[in-house]
Motif scaffolding. Structure first.
Motif, PDB file in Angstrom:
ATOM      1  N   SER A  59       0.823  -1.198   0.000  1.00 10.25           N
ATOM      2  CA  SER A  59       0.000   0.000   0.000  1.00 10.25           C
ATOM      3  C   SER A  59       0.861   1.253   0.000  1.00 10.25           C
ATOM      4  N   SER A  60       2.173   1.086  -0.101  1.00 15.32           N
ATOM      5  CA  SER A  60       3.090   2.221  -0.045  1.00 15.32           C
ATOM      6  C   SER A  60       4.431   1.791  -0.620  1.00 15.32           C
ATOM      7  N   LEU A  61       5.293   2.775  -0.868  1.00 18.24           N
ATOM      8  CA  LEU A  61       6.626   2.478  -1.373  1.00 18.24           C
ATOM      9  C   LEU A  61       7.426   1.679  -0.352  1.00 18.24           C
ATOM     10  N   GLY A  85       7.617  12.025  -6.471  1.00 18.30           N
ATOM     11  CA  GLY A  85       8.913  11.713  -5.898  1.00 18.30           C
ATOM     12  C   GLY A  85       9.164  10.235  -5.650  1.00 18.30           C
ATOM     13  N   GLU A  86       8.117   9.403  -5.749  1.00 22.25           N
ATOM     14  CA  GLU A  86       8.312   7.984  -5.446  1.00 22.25           C
ATOM     15  C   GLU A  86       7.971   7.054  -6.593  1.00 22.25           C
ATOM     16  N   ALA A  90       9.076   3.135  -7.194  1.00 23.44           N
ATOM     17  CA  ALA A  90       8.025   2.120  -7.139  1.00 23.44           C
ATOM     18  C   ALA A  90       8.076   1.230  -8.375  1.00 23.44           C
ATOM     19  N   ILE A  91       8.175   1.832  -9.540  1.00 21.59           N
ATOM     20  CA  ILE A  91       8.237   1.060 -10.779  1.00 21.59           C
ATOM     21  C   ILE A  91       9.467   0.166 -10.803  1.00 21.59           C
ATOM     22  N   ALA A  92      10.585   0.668 -10.282  1.00 22.53           N
ATOM     23  CA  ALA A  92      11.834  -0.097 -10.295  1.00 22.53           C
ATOM     24  C   ALA A  92      11.767  -1.328  -9.402  1.00 22.53           C
ATOM     25  N   LEU A 105      -3.262   6.679 -13.578  1.00 23.05           N
ATOM     26  CA  LEU A 105      -2.848   5.921 -14.762  1.00 23.05           C
ATOM     27  C   LEU A 105      -2.433   6.874 -15.883  1.00 23.05           C
ATOM     28  N   ASP A 106      -3.177   7.939 -16.071  1.00 23.36           N
ATOM     29  CA  ASP A 106      -2.839   8.909 -17.103  1.00 23.36           C
ATOM     30  C   ASP A 106      -1.490   9.571 -16.818  1.00 23.36           C
ATOM     31  N   ARG A 107      -1.222   9.863 -15.554  1.00 22.75           N
ATOM     32  CA  ARG A 107       0.008  10.576 -15.194  1.00 22.75           C
ATOM     33  C   ARG A 107       1.242   9.687 -15.299  1.00 22.75           C
ATOM     34  N   PHE A 108       1.105   8.428 -14.831  1.00 18.67           N
ATOM     35  CA  PHE A 108       2.296   7.594 -14.654  1.00 18.67           C
ATOM     36  C   PHE A 108       2.320   6.324 -15.499  1.00 18.67           C
ATOM     37  N   GLY A 109       1.229   6.036 -16.182  1.00 19.79           N
ATOM     38  CA  GLY A 109       1.142   4.763 -16.892  1.00 19.79           C
ATOM     39  C   GLY A 109       2.215   4.564 -17.945  1.00 19.79           C
TER      40      GLY A 109
END
Length: 366
Positions: A59-61, A85-86, A90-92, A105-109
């Motif tokens: 639920s968090s980084l 900033g995270e 998170a993706i990595a 989703l639009d911002r980071f997808g």
């Protein structure tokens, strides 16, 4: 010499019983199970738990990184809202990343396009005994509820998270809820590769119809051609952990009140949050006491219980069900001594795996 109280005591034998039931459900249903770290993240137990599960969900980084580092398997990344900033970290660390809204989703997808991407969808139905924990409550922010936005996102996601249950211990109630979800968004489910049905399904409870749940999950997976995931947390650790406390004083004020070396707000916060009583066993006998904590909060009360013998200063009490949503929420309210964490091994030996002192208290502040 007995360990000094207070401490959380996790029993490996009891945990093994629950994990056998997890294994049975996975084998019979084909569903994959991810440990929900928001509920239980005591990583000293992961070597026992991990072989019986498929990974973790976060639920968090911080939870995401803990799952990656200490648990292994599939690491699912979810947050109600990722920050600028995270998101890269998170993706990595993720094998799958799940966005809570179409906006996220639009911002980071696009950054996560090399991963399986999921969207949390709120179908507007749920099973919960508590409004506080009901994901379908009025004005809920948990999941995308705008069907048009979900439809517009279908070419960018491979799965949905549908977390709609809280303390659901009935196969019939779960199946009925799933029927409603199928009626609402079945046409979208058939376009996916995987669906997480979240946690809150109490299938390790004694007498629970695991075969019935497995059959329902398998039918759902086959109907829509998806890999089903479950995200159990409390059901993995239910009835495995106690909070061991000692009586410090007994006060008489219309009833006998035993004050112990712990505090509800600091060590079993959910009892206050959900206005529930703790539990002891056996809760029977002619001697009734209110068990209260040592903080200055007037309502610092674990509950009222019956004991076979009178309590005295120095007596030990085991407060039950101190695994889920306890250690992840413990805090330094009133500076009350933080419970150590101990594990009772299968051979009966008790091992302290973590302890806290004044330096930890000071380090938690500034």
């Amino acid at each position: 010499m007995p360990l000094a109280t207070p401490y959380y005591l996790i029993d490996e034998t009891a945990l093994a019983r629950n994990l056998e039931r997890v294994d049975a459900l996975r084998a019979a249903s084909g569903a994959k199970c991810l440990l929900a770290l928001k509920c239980f993240a005591t990583w000293s137990t992961f070597p026992q738990i991990a072989p019986h599960m498929d990974g973790t969900t976060s639920s968090s980084l911080n939870e995401l990184k803990l799952g990656r580092e200490k648990f292994g398997g599939e690491t699912h990344a979810y947050s109600v809202a990722w920050s600028d900033g995270e998101i890269d970290e998170a993706i990595a660390n993720a094998d799958k990343i799940i966005f809570n809204s179409a906006n996220q989703l639009d911002r980071f997808g696009e950054k996560a396009a090399h991963l399986p991407v999921g969207l949390r969808v709120n179908p507007g139905v749920s099973h919960s005994h508590f409004d506080l924990a009901d994901p379908a409550r009025k004005f809920s922010r948990l999941g995308e509820s705008d069907r048009a936005k979900v439809e517009a996102a279908m070419d960018r996601v491979s799965g949905f998270m549908l977390h709609c249950n809280c303390e659901n211990d009935s196969v019939e109630a779960f199946s009925t809820l799933l029927d409603q979800i199928e009626d609402k968004i079945g046409d979208l489910l058939s376009r996916l590769e995987w669906v997480s049905l979240g946690g809150g399904i109490h299938f390790t409870k004694d007498g629970y119809d695991i075969d019935g749940l497995a059959a329902r999950l398998k039918a759902f997976a086959e109907k829509f051609g998806v890999q089903v995931y479950l995200e159990p947390g409390d059901t993995v650790v239910t009835d495995t952990t106690t909070l061991e406390v000692s009586v410090l004083d007994i006060v008489e004020n219309e009833m006998s009140v035993a004050i112990v070396d712990s505090a509800v707000e600091a060590h079993m916060l959910d009892l206050l949050v959900y206005r529930e009583s703790g539990a002891v066993a056996p809760d029977e006998g002619p001697h009734r006491y209110q068990i209260a904590g040592k903080s200055c909060l007037a309502g610092d009360v674990f509950g009222t219980f019956d004991f076979p013998n009178p309590l005295a200063v120095g007596d030990r009490i085991s407060l039950l069900n101190a695994g889920g949503y306890t250690m992840v929420k413990k805090n330094w309210f009133n500076g009350v001594a933080m419970p150590a964490i101990a594990i009772r091994r299968k051979n009966g030996a008790v091992e302290v795996v973590q302890s806290f002192d004044y330096a930890d208290y000071v380090a938690s502040l500034s």
